[in-house]
Every structure is written in C-alpha cells, then in structure tokens.
Design an enzyme around this catalytic site. Structure first.
Site, PDB file in Angstrom:
ATOM      1  N   GLY A 194      13.203   3.562   6.259  1.00 25.34           N
ATOM      2  CA  GLY A 194      12.811   4.928   6.575  1.00 25.34           C
ATOM      3  C   GLY A 194      13.188   5.329   7.993  1.00 25.34           C
ATOM      4  O   GLY A 194      13.056   4.534   8.928  1.00 25.34           O
ATOM      5  N   GLY A 227       6.599   7.958   0.692  1.00 27.84           N
ATOM      6  CA  GLY A 227       7.700   7.576   1.595  1.00 27.84           C
ATOM      7  C   GLY A 227       8.420   6.353   1.052  1.00 27.84           C
ATOM      8  O   GLY A 227       9.652   6.335   0.916  1.00 27.84           O
ATOM      9  N   HIS A 228       7.638   5.319   0.706  1.00 29.78           N
ATOM     10  CA  HIS A 228       8.245   4.117   0.119  1.00 29.78           C
ATOM     11  C   HIS A 228       8.947   4.465  -1.201  1.00 29.78           C
ATOM     12  O   HIS A 228      10.047   3.994  -1.480  1.00 29.78           O
ATOM     13  CB  HIS A 228       7.170   3.077  -0.197  1.00 29.78           C
ATOM     14  CG  HIS A 228       6.353   2.624   0.966  1.00 29.78           C
ATOM     15  ND1 HIS A 228       5.043   2.978   1.141  1.00 29.78           N
ATOM     16  CD2 HIS A 228       6.659   1.835   2.029  1.00 29.78           C
ATOM     17  CE1 HIS A 228       4.568   2.412   2.237  1.00 29.78           C
ATOM     18  NE2 HIS A 228       5.528   1.724   2.807  1.00 29.78           N
ATOM     19  N   ARG A 284      -1.211   3.747   7.166  1.00 32.53           N
ATOM     20  CA  ARG A 284      -2.339   3.812   8.108  1.00 32.53           C
ATOM     21  C   ARG A 284      -3.001   5.191   8.135  1.00 32.53           C
ATOM     22  O   ARG A 284      -4.037   5.346   8.780  1.00 32.53           O
ATOM     23  CB  ARG A 284      -1.878   3.416   9.514  1.00 32.53           C
ATOM     24  CG  ARG A 284      -1.501   1.943   9.618  1.00 32.53           C
ATOM     25  CD  ARG A 284      -1.170   1.550  11.044  1.00 32.53           C
ATOM     26  NE  ARG A 284      -1.028   0.111  11.212  1.00 32.53           N
ATOM     27  CZ  ARG A 284       0.127  -0.528  11.371  1.00 32.53           C
ATOM     28  NH1 ARG A 284       1.266   0.144  11.368  1.00 32.53           N
ATOM     29  NH2 ARG A 284       0.169  -1.842  11.535  1.00 32.53           N
ATOM     30  N   TYR A 286       0.858  -1.188   0.000  1.00 35.91           N
ATOM     31  CA  TYR A 286       0.000   0.000   0.000  1.00 35.91           C
ATOM     32  C   TYR A 286       0.895   1.240   0.000  1.00 35.91           C
ATOM     33  O   TYR A 286       0.895   2.058   0.916  1.00 35.91           O
ATOM     34  CB  TYR A 286      -1.009   0.020   1.152  1.00 35.91           C
ATOM     35  CG  TYR A 286      -2.205   0.846   0.745  1.00 35.91           C
ATOM     36  CD1 TYR A 286      -3.019   0.419  -0.297  1.00 35.91           C
ATOM     37  CD2 TYR A 286      -2.481   2.066   1.333  1.00 35.91           C
ATOM     38  CE1 TYR A 286      -4.078   1.187  -0.735  1.00 35.91           C
ATOM     39  CE2 TYR A 286      -3.548   2.846   0.898  1.00 35.91           C
ATOM     40  CZ  TYR A 286      -4.337   2.393  -0.132  1.00 35.91           C
ATOM     41  OH  TYR A 286      -5.374   3.167  -0.576  1.00 35.91           O
ATOM     42  N   LEU A 287       1.646   1.332  -1.079  1.00 36.71           N
ATOM     43  CA  LEU A 287       2.781   2.253  -1.126  1.00 36.71           C
ATOM     44  C   LEU A 287       2.355   3.717  -1.226  1.00 36.71           C
ATOM     45  O   LEU A 287       1.300   4.050  -1.750  1.00 36.71           O
ATOM     46  CB  LEU A 287       3.666   1.913  -2.331  1.00 36.71           C
ATOM     47  CG  LEU A 287       4.186   0.474  -2.363  1.00 36.71           C
ATOM     48  CD1 LEU A 287       5.069   0.268  -3.581  1.00 36.71           C
ATOM     49  CD2 LEU A 287       4.940   0.111  -1.100  1.00 36.71           C
TER      50      LEU A 287
HETATM   51  P1  AMP Z   1       6.135  -0.369   5.750  1.00 40.83           P
HETATM   52  O1  AMP Z   1       5.509  -0.754   4.446  1.00 40.83           O
HETATM   53  O2  AMP Z   1       5.273   0.460   6.625  1.00 40.83           O
HETATM   54  O3  AMP Z   1       6.726  -1.585   6.456  1.00 40.83           O
HETATM   55  O4  AMP Z   1       7.379   0.555   5.399  1.00 40.83           O
HETATM   56  C1  AMP Z   1       8.384   0.113   4.523  1.00 40.83           C
HETATM   57  C2  AMP Z   1       9.551   1.040   4.624  1.00 40.83           C
HETATM   58  O5  AMP Z   1       9.158   2.368   4.264  1.00 40.83           O
HETATM   59  C3  AMP Z   1      10.138   1.116   6.040  1.00 40.83           C
HETATM   60  O6  AMP Z   1      11.549   1.170   5.963  1.00 40.83           O
HETATM   61  C4  AMP Z   1       9.567   2.419   6.549  1.00 40.83           C
HETATM   62  O7  AMP Z   1      10.364   3.022   7.542  1.00 40.83           O
HETATM   63  C5  AMP Z   1       9.561   3.253   5.275  1.00 40.83           C
HETATM   64  N1  AMP Z   1       8.627   4.368   5.400  1.00 40.83           N
HETATM   65  C6  AMP Z   1       7.330   4.291   5.793  1.00 40.83           C
HETATM   66  N2  AMP Z   1       6.784   5.518   5.838  1.00 40.83           N
HETATM   67  C7  AMP Z   1       7.760   6.392   5.466  1.00 40.83           C
HETATM   68  C8  AMP Z   1       7.820   7.801   5.321  1.00 40.83           C
HETATM   69  N3  AMP Z   1       6.770   8.574   5.559  1.00 40.83           N
HETATM   70  N4  AMP Z   1       8.984   8.349   4.918  1.00 40.83           N
HETATM   71  C9  AMP Z   1      10.076   7.574   4.678  1.00 40.83           C
HETATM   72  N5  AMP Z   1      10.072   6.234   4.784  1.00 40.83           N
HETATM   73  C10 AMP Z   1       8.935   5.643   5.182  1.00 40.83           C
END
Ligand code: AMP
Length: 294
Positions: free
Chosen positions: A141, A30-31, A181, A26-27
């Site tokens: 991140g 940030g991703h 989220r 659910y990119l």
């Molecule tokens: P997730 O899909 O939530 O597990 O996140 C995957 C990666 O994206 C992890 O390394 C997170 O820290 C990074 N991430 C999530 N949200 C952000 C954001 N707003 N800015 C930078 N990196 C992010």
C-alpha cells in the site's frame, strides 16, 4: 482457497504468474484492494498473514495487535486469493535470526526516527517472504509510503526478480486512511484523527493549483489541523526519502500523529511529470468499513 502454514506448502500452489500480498491481518478494504488487484494481474494469488514481532518496539502493541484468523481467512477467500499463508512463528523464525536486513538511509527519517528498528524488522521479514515464496509481483500500500520506498529499494539492491507494485490508499467514507489500528480510535477522538486527511487534502488542492514549495505545503497541513500534535509533516522524495524544498521529483507528503492510543500515519502520493504534478489522494469507501462490521 487453502490455508497453509509452511513456505514449502505455499510454493507447492504456484503456477504461472505469482502475486504476493503480505499483511499482518485484521483485514480491511485497504488490504482487500491489494488482493483484488493481484487477482486481476496474476495467475496465483498468495496472501501472507503474520504479525511480525521484529517490527514492533518495546512498549508497542505486538501483544494486543488485533488477530482474528477465521475472519481474515473468509475475507481473503472472498477477495479471490488462492492461498493464505499463515505461518506460526516457528516457521518464520525457527531460531532468532542472526541476519537482519536494513536500508539505513531510507529508514532514518519519519517513522524510523520515532520507531528505531521498525524498518529493519519490516525489511527482514519482507526479504524472507520474497526469498522463500519467490513471487513475480508483490503488492504493497502507498498508505505506508516510507515502507514502500524501502521495500522497492531492497528488492532492487538485492536483485530479487520481483516487481513491487504500489497501490492507492483506501480511506473510510469520512477520509480517514484505513488502518487496522483505527479500531483503537474512539468516537470522541474521531475529529482529531480526521485532521490528518483534511490537512493532506488541503495540500493536494494547493499542489493542483500550482504550489510547489515543501515548507508551504507542510504549513498548509499544519494550519488546516491546528489542534493536532503532529509527530511530523514532511514532503519527501520517493527515491531517497529525503526532504524536498521544492516539488521537483516524485514525492509523498506525509503526516503522523498520535490520537489516544492510536498512532496514525497518512500521506498523498505525488508524481511529477513534464505536464505537471499528479496527486493520488486515495479512494474513499462509500459506506462503513468492514473493520466495524462485527
Ligand atoms: P499491514 O497489515 O498493516 O502490514 O498492511 C499490509 C499491507 O496493506 C501493506 O502493504 C499496507 O501498506 C497495506 N495497507 C494498509 N492499509 C492500507 C490502506 N488504507 N490502503 C491501501 N493499502 C493499505
């Protein structure tokens, strides 16, 4: 870009410097900023997408976590990745694992206190990804500061030949740190959600004006957001994830709060150099996020 489901298919695409970006899908931007950075720095860019059941506690949102492979694969391709590794759970966990990876001393505080076993789930799946995909670089991140500290330490302790790269937090145009989220936050809840970043930015201003006391910086966050019920506001060392009385080493100032059914976390990243403190507040989008695009 190719979509593959097995570790060996993913490895078959490796050439030159290999960068891995682990995600749960659910990119959002940030991703994408992680993938774009990997693209600039590596020959092969591999993005993994797996909603890892081990890191969700009972009653958390594993079942309802947003999943949308087609949307995500288009975004990953557009950001320039070579391979999207989207394993079924039978590939990641052909049997329930007997082996777990834990970094207890970095996991006890903050998110670990509120979510027991969460970081063991994260550390176990990231160890599997590093072991099976063998990237030279892996991008995470700073948004998830405690997670980044744990992964950096486990890669060091377990001698993985990988460089863990921490990337700045990407924020929505109003300052809210991007998270999959955020789609749970309603219009009415938005002002309360924004209190986290507002508080942290006030503390960033104070650091830049010379404030170094942990308790005072924490109080600034709380008083800037008087109506928010924080789970915690803490100035932590990045190396040991321990509370700092004074800003004398590399740190992050983190806050967490539940807003409606969304649990929100945010932080600012602080480098302490002989010349003074440098604060990474993250980068803001200039318009609405793709999270709300459809
Ligand atoms: P997730 O899909 O939530 O597990 O996140 C995957 C990666 O994206 C992890 O390394 C997170 O820290 C990074 N991430 C999530 N949200 C952000 C954001 N707003 N800015 C930078 N990196 C992010």
């Amino acid at each position: 870009m190719e979509i593959v489901e097995t570790f060996s298919q993913a490895r078959a695409h490796h050439h030159g410097a290999v960068g891995l970006v682990p995600t749960m899908g659910y990119l959002h931007e940030g991703h994408l900023s992680l993938i774009e950075r990997a693209r600039r720095e590596c020959d092969t860019v591999l993005v993994s997408l797996f909603v890892n059941p081990l890191q969700f506690g009972p009653g958390e949102d594993f079942e309802s976590y947003p999943r949308h492979l087609e949307r995500d694969s288009q975004l990953v391709a557009h950001a320039g990745a070579d391979v999207l590794f989207a394993p079924p759970s039978t590939e990641m966990y052909p049997e329930p694992p007997f082996t777990r990876v834990a970094v207890p001393s970095l996991s006890a505080a903050m998110e670990g206190r509120d979510r027991p076993d969460h970081f063991e789930g994260v550390a176990t799946v990231v160890t599997k990804l590093l072991a099976a995909l063998q990237p030279g670089w892996a991008y995470f991140g700073r948004k998830d500061a405690q997670q980044l500290a744990i992964i950096t330490r486990l890669a060091f302790d377990l001698s993985f030949p990988v460089t863990i790269v921490g990337c700045s937090t990407v924020r929505e145009f109003d300052g809210l740190a991007l998270s999959s989220r955020n789609s749970y936050v309603s219009e009415e809840e938005r002002p309360e959600a924004l209190a986290l970043s507002r508080g942290l930015m006030a503390a960033a201003n104070a650091i830049e004006s010379g404030e170094r006391s942990g308790p005072i910086l924490e109080a600034i966050v709380r008083t800037t957001a008087p109506n928010t019920e924080f789970s915690y506001v803490q100035l932590m060392s990045r190396r040991a994830v321990q509370r700092l009385e004074t800003l004398t080493e590399d740190a992050f100032l983190a806050a967490a709060a539940s807003v409606g059914r969304a649990r929100l976390i945010d932080n600012i990243h602080i480098d302490v150099t002989p010349a003074g403190c440098e604060v990474d507040r993250g980068k803001r989008l200039t318009g609405p996020s793709i999270l709300y695009g459809e």
